[in-house]
Design a protein around this motif. Structure first.
Motif, PDB file in Angstrom:
ATOM      1  N   SER A  45     -26.266 -13.706  26.573  1.00 22.69           N
ATOM      2  CA  SER A  45     -26.753 -14.616  25.543  1.00 22.69           C
ATOM      3  C   SER A  45     -27.252 -15.883  26.234  1.00 22.69           C
ATOM      4  N   VAL A  46     -28.469 -16.328  25.896  1.00 21.41           N
ATOM      5  CA  VAL A  46     -29.125 -17.437  26.589  1.00 21.41           C
ATOM      6  C   VAL A  46     -28.957 -18.746  25.820  1.00 21.41           C
ATOM      7  N   ASP A  47     -28.550 -19.785  26.521  1.00 22.85           N
ATOM      8  CA  ASP A  47     -28.487 -21.136  25.966  1.00 22.85           C
ATOM      9  C   ASP A  47     -29.828 -21.806  26.274  1.00 22.85           C
ATOM     10  N   TYR A  48     -30.682 -21.948  25.262  1.00 19.59           N
ATOM     11  CA  TYR A  48     -32.024 -22.473  25.503  1.00 19.59           C
ATOM     12  C   TYR A  48     -32.067 -23.978  25.719  1.00 19.59           C
ATOM     13  N   ASP A  49     -30.963 -24.650  25.485  1.00 22.73           N
ATOM     14  CA  ASP A  49     -30.921 -26.067  25.834  1.00 22.73           C
ATOM     15  C   ASP A  49     -30.858 -26.243  27.347  1.00 22.73           C
ATOM     16  N   LEU A  50     -30.398 -25.203  28.046  1.00 24.58           N
ATOM     17  CA  LEU A  50     -30.286 -25.256  29.509  1.00 24.58           C
ATOM     18  C   LEU A  50     -31.373 -24.454  30.216  1.00 24.58           C
ATOM     19  N   CYS A  51     -31.900 -23.433  29.550  1.00 26.20           N
ATOM     20  CA  CYS A  51     -32.826 -22.506  30.197  1.00 26.20           C
ATOM     21  C   CYS A  51     -34.088 -23.215  30.695  1.00 26.20           C
ATOM     22  N   ILE A  52     -34.494 -22.899  31.940  1.00 28.44           N
ATOM     23  CA  ILE A  52     -35.721 -23.465  32.509  1.00 28.44           C
ATOM     24  C   ILE A  52     -36.832 -22.415  32.595  1.00 28.44           C
ATOM     25  N   GLU A  53     -36.592 -21.247  32.005  1.00 28.16           N
ATOM     26  CA  GLU A  53     -37.579 -20.164  31.936  1.00 28.16           C
ATOM     27  C   GLU A  53     -38.157 -19.821  33.311  1.00 28.16           C
ATOM     28  N   CYS A  54     -37.277 -19.698  34.289  1.00 24.16           N
ATOM     29  CA  CYS A  54     -37.722 -19.366  35.647  1.00 24.16           C
ATOM     30  C   CYS A  54     -38.019 -17.885  35.808  1.00 24.16           C
ATOM     31  N   GLY A  55     -37.474 -17.057  34.917  1.00 26.20           N
ATOM     32  CA  GLY A  55     -37.742 -15.619  34.957  1.00 26.20           C
ATOM     33  C   GLY A  55     -36.891 -14.833  35.939  1.00 26.20           C
ATOM     34  N   LEU A  56     -35.939 -15.496  36.598  1.00 22.63           N
ATOM     35  CA  LEU A  56     -35.099 -14.782  37.561  1.00 22.63           C
ATOM     36  C   LEU A  56     -34.303 -13.660  36.899  1.00 22.63           C
ATOM     37  N   CYS A  57     -33.844 -13.884  35.678  1.00 20.47           N
ATOM     38  CA  CYS A  57     -33.063 -12.851  34.993  1.00 20.47           C
ATOM     39  C   CYS A  57     -33.890 -11.590  34.792  1.00 20.47           C
ATOM     40  N   GLU A  58     -35.167 -11.769  34.405  1.00 21.97           N
ATOM     41  CA  GLU A  58     -36.045 -10.616  34.212  1.00 21.97           C
ATOM     42  C   GLU A  58     -36.293  -9.887  35.525  1.00 21.97           C
ATOM     43  N   ARG A  59     -36.493 -10.638  36.595  1.00 21.99           N
ATOM     44  CA  ARG A  59     -36.801 -10.028  37.887  1.00 21.99           C
ATOM     45  C   ARG A  59     -35.579  -9.359  38.519  1.00 21.99           C
ATOM     46  N   THR A  60     -34.400  -9.720  38.036  1.00 20.12           N
ATOM     47  CA  THR A  60     -33.174  -9.172  38.615  1.00 20.12           C
ATOM     48  C   THR A  60     -32.637  -7.977  37.844  1.00 20.12           C
ATOM     49  N   CYS A  61     -32.949  -7.880  36.574  1.00 19.55           N
ATOM     50  CA  CYS A  61     -32.443  -6.771  35.752  1.00 19.55           C
ATOM     51  C   CYS A  61     -32.815  -5.433  36.401  1.00 19.55           C
ATOM     52  N   PRO A  62     -31.843  -4.588  36.735  1.00 24.12           N
ATOM     53  CA  PRO A  62     -32.150  -3.321  37.408  1.00 24.12           C
ATOM     54  C   PRO A  62     -32.859  -2.314  36.519  1.00 24.12           C
TER      55      PRO A  62
END
Length: 366
Positions: A45-62
């Motif tokens: 679950s993403v906290d958008y008050d903190l998220c910087i939308e760097c995309g690392l989560c997408e690039r890391t998801c196997p």
């Protein structure tokens, strides 16, 4: 209900998410938390008050970006521990203890699934044989990995050898996280286990509450592969401070739900890892059918099938071979459903969960 689809970020669809925690571990601003859904499974679950939308989560998801590796099945063995006590207390042929023994003797660290004092299942970090013993045996509950991937990374960065054991999706999540963080994995040995699907921690917790009401005291120990009736007819053994009970699978309510696949995580029915493209250096499981393919090698207390998938895995088999009785085998003889595709979602899966939401774990539920 918690979802994994948010605004500009799509980690992966909820129905595909395995809960490997790679996205949470890689987040540079710690804006992703793992939260429990109505079935008891953890999702990001993403906290958008903190998220910087760097995309690392997408690039890391196997699942979104499968890891590239050259693993393939190099050899296949039927294996059983020579030490009869190791064989007795292991789920099948006793591969994990010799592997972890060898790692600990080299000053390394072992990671595996264990019960905590609340009888919840989570991965733990082991540096002693006593700690490692908690990880022996199958745990038919999804293991919580929160915080573990960072621990593995820290150990590797400190040049400590690591043995990580887990389901194929957990191994894939770890490898993807380490690759994204440019971590040297030369000292990492991964061992994935043949997986039928991961059951709900919530249902396990509810089941234990029912048992504790009946017994009048909390459950202290659980053994999912008790061999009182043999390896092939394994049972669930529960121990409290003053009692112990052993129930065969066809007599135990929790095991029946697991074997019927009614309490498995939704992603298990479309598993991307139930095949021969193994993520671990080694893969281990029960050698079902050994009595037909190698009747003279059959052992009533269990035989493991071991797939050697990399040169690293081959080297570790060489280290432990003197502790094992080994017989070369082949994929045809050891092939089983969990190596050829995901288990199908059972008819009535969603209706079961609707009823479970109403009545929970109780004899009144049909």
């Amino acid at each position: 209900m918690f979802y994994t689809f948010y605004m500009a970020i799509q980690i992966t669809e909820e129905k595909n998410c395995t809960g490997c925690t790679a996205c949470q571990a890689v987040c540079p601003v710690s804006c992703i938390a793992m939260q429990e859904d109505a079935k008891g499974f953890l999702y990001p679950s993403v906290d958008y008050d903190l998220c910087i939308e760097c995309g690392l989560c997408e690039r890391t998801c196997p699942l979104l970006k499968p890891i590239s590796q050259e693993n393939k099945v190099l050899s296949v063995y039927a294996a059983k521990a020579k030490d009869k006590e190791i064989l007795r207390k292991s789920s099948s042929g006793g591969m994990f203890i010799p592997l972890s023994d060898a790692m600990l003797k080299e000053g390394g660290v072992v990671y595996g699934a264990a019960f905590n004092p609340l009888m919840e299942v989570s991965h733990c970090r082991c540096t002693t044989f006593t700690e490692r013993d908690r990880c022996v045996g199958s745990k038919y509950v999804q293991s919580n990995l929160v915080g573990v991937l960072d621990q593995v990374k820290k150990d590797l960065n400190e040049k400590r050898p690591v043995l990580f054991t887990g389901t194929p999706c957990q191994v894939a999540g770890l490898l993807s996280f380490l690759a994204q963080t440019n971590t040297d994995t030369s000292l990492l040995v991964c061992c994935d286990v043949f997986c039928f699907g991961v059951p709900s921690p919530k249902v396990w917790k509810d089941y234990l509450k029912q048992v504790e009401r009946e017994k009048g005291e909390p459950v202290k120990e659980a053994f999912f592969r008790d061999k009182t009736y043999g390896w092939a007819d394994f049972s669930l053994r529960l121990e409290t401070e003053h009692t112990a009970s052993v129930e065969k699978n066809n007599e135990n309510a929790y095991m029946q739900l697991f074997l019927q696949r009614l309490i498995n995580r939704p992603s298990c029915f479309d598993c991307h890892f139930s095949n021969l493209d193994r993520k671990g250096d080694l893969s281990i499981g029960d050698y079902w059918g050994i009595e037909h393919s190698m009747p003279d090698f059959f052992e009533s207390n269990g035989v493991s099938v071991t797939l050697v998938n990399s040169q690293k895995g081959k080297a570790w088999m060489e280290k432990i071979k003197d502790t094992l009785s080994l017989r070369e085998s082949n994929l045809n003889d050891c092939m089983q459903p969990v190596l050829s595709g995901p288990t199908a979602q059972p008819i009535g899966y969603e209706s079961f969960w609707k009823q479970y939401a109403r009545s929970g774990f109780g004899e009144e539920r049909t």
